[in-house]
Motif scaffolding. Structure first.
Motif, short mmCIF file in Angstrom:
data_model
loop_
_atom_site.label_atom_id
_atom_site.label_comp_id
_atom_site.label_asym_id
_atom_site.label_seq_id
_atom_site.Cartn_x
_atom_site.Cartn_y
_atom_site.Cartn_z
N ASP A 63 43.60 33.45 35.24
CA ASP A 63 43.20 34.78 35.23
C ASP A 63 42.31 35.23 36.50
O ASP A 63 42.16 34.17 37.35
CB ASP A 63 42.12 35.23 33.84
N ASN A 64 41.69 36.25 36.54
CA ASN A 64 41.07 36.81 37.69
C ASN A 64 39.68 36.32 37.78
O ASN A 64 39.06 36.60 36.56
CB ASN A 64 41.24 38.03 38.07
N ASP A 65 38.93 36.10 38.52
CA ASP A 65 37.50 35.68 38.93
C ASP A 65 36.66 36.61 40.03
O ASP A 65 37.63 37.37 40.68
CB ASP A 65 37.34 34.45 39.03
N ILE A 66 35.81 36.53 40.18
CA ILE A 66 34.98 37.32 41.15
C ILE A 66 34.52 36.10 42.14
O ILE A 66 33.57 35.56 41.87
CB ILE A 66 33.93 38.22 40.96
N TYR A 67 34.95 36.42 43.24
CA TYR A 67 34.17 35.44 44.28
C TYR A 67 33.74 36.23 45.70
O TYR A 67 33.95 37.38 45.77
CB TYR A 67 35.36 34.29 45.07
N ILE A 84 31.80 31.93 47.44
CA ILE A 84 31.08 31.48 46.64
C ILE A 84 31.65 32.09 45.14
O ILE A 84 32.02 32.97 44.98
CB ILE A 84 29.62 32.57 46.90
N MET A 85 31.64 31.08 44.18
CA MET A 85 31.91 31.72 43.02
C MET A 85 30.97 32.51 42.17
O MET A 85 29.90 31.90 41.78
CB MET A 85 32.27 30.56 41.86
N ILE A 86 31.25 33.90 42.20
CA ILE A 86 30.33 34.70 41.48
C ILE A 86 30.42 34.82 40.22
O ILE A 86 29.36 34.95 39.45
CB ILE A 86 30.32 36.08 42.37
N CYS A 87 31.43 35.01 39.68
CA CYS A 87 31.67 35.07 38.00
C CYS A 87 33.01 34.40 37.81
O CYS A 87 34.08 34.88 37.99
CB CYS A 87 31.41 36.69 37.49
N LYS A 88 32.82 33.40 36.66
CA LYS A 88 34.31 32.61 36.44
C LYS A 88 34.06 32.67 34.81
O LYS A 88 34.62 31.75 34.22
CB LYS A 88 34.37 31.31 36.87
N ALA A 89 33.85 34.03 34.28
CA ALA A 89 33.82 34.01 32.92
C ALA A 89 35.02 34.08 32.17
O ALA A 89 36.22 34.16 32.77
CB ALA A 89 32.75 35.26 32.25
N PRO A 90 35.21 33.70 30.92
CA PRO A 90 36.53 33.96 30.33
C PRO A 90 37.26 35.24 30.47
O PRO A 90 36.35 36.33 30.51
CB PRO A 90 36.46 33.60 28.63
N GLY A 91 38.58 35.44 30.34
CA GLY A 91 38.98 36.82 30.72
C GLY A 91 39.08 36.94 32.22
O GLY A 91 38.83 36.19 33.04
N ASN A 92 39.63 38.21 32.31
CA ASN A 92 39.84 38.97 33.57
C ASN A 92 38.41 39.50 34.31
O ASN A 92 37.85 40.27 33.43
CB ASN A 92 40.92 39.68 33.87
N GLN A 93 38.10 39.19 35.39
CA GLN A 93 37.02 39.77 36.25
C GLN A 93 37.66 40.42 37.48
O GLN A 93 38.21 39.57 38.10
CB GLN A 93 35.74 39.00 36.49
#
Length: 216
Positions: free
Chosen positions: A37-41, A57-66
């Motif tokens: 899925d997509n994350d925010i870097y 920098i990994m900013i958000c790797k929560a479940p689902g798409n960001q």
């Protein structure tokens, strides 16, 4: 010079946004390097354009798409906001955010809720006045047409309007907002189809959330 920014992460990096805090730039993007899925870097660059965070920098790797992040600085920290599907089966697509220090520290791991109204909240944008931020987005909570909603986010991460401040709820379609600011107020604009075709509408919002023109 394309060599100044390292684009060597696996798979797709898209939808970049950038802000400057007076010392460093922070570039953020949608990242598909894990393929699931997509994350925010993000990554910082100095004032000469030299990349500081080579691996990102990994900013958000929560479940689902960001996805579809936007970033602004208040002259010190950055606020990054994005579309988030981690509660998709409950509230649909929501808006989340996190503060990032100039040193690249993620101050709110996995992010905090900016808006989790029902249905879709999309394409967030952000600007800053007096160390605080205003986040605006396209909102489909009525289930019919999109409206424009927003909220103040303090430098400490508190939300002024947890249910969202209605900026434009004209009985037609409004979308694709953007926002800028001067020293005392915010200026929001969006595409608006209250007539036969789409036009551009706008509104000023003061730091106390006073709106200059109802529905723009």
């Amino acid at each position: 010079n394309p060599e100044l920014i390292n684009g060597s992460a696996a798979f797709s990096q898209t939808s970049p946004s950038v802000a400057f805090n007076g010392s460093v730039y922070l570039v953020v993007w949608t990242d598909n390097r894990n393929l699931l899925d997509n994350d925010i870097y993000g990554a910082r660059l100095d004032s000469n354009g030299i990349l500081i965070d080579q691996a990102g920098i990994m900013i958000c790797k929560a479940p689902g798409n960001q996805k579809n992040p936007a970033v602004e600085s208040n002259g010190d920290i950055f606020l990054v906001v994005w579309e988030d599907d981690r509660k998709n089966e409950i509230t649909g697509t929501d808006i989340y955010g996190t503060r990032v220090s100039g040193d690249g520290i993620i101050m709110d791991p996995d992010g905090f809720v900016v808006s989790e109204a029902v249905d879709l909240q999309e394409v967030p944008k952000v600007a800053s006045v007096d160390e605080n931020f205003f986040v605006v987005w396209s909102d489909h909570r009525t289930g019919t047409n999109n409206d424009i909603y927003g909220t103040l986010v303090s430098s400490g991460g508190s939300i002024s309007h947890p249910d969202g401040l209605a900026v434009c709820t004209q009985s037609s379609w409004q979308g694709y907002p953007d926002i800028s600011a001067d020293a005392t107020r915010y200026f929001l604009v969006w595409a608006d189809q209250r007539g036969f075709s789409k036009d551009i509408y706008g509104v000023f919002i003061k730091t106390d959330c006073t709106i200059s023109h109802t529905n723009g």
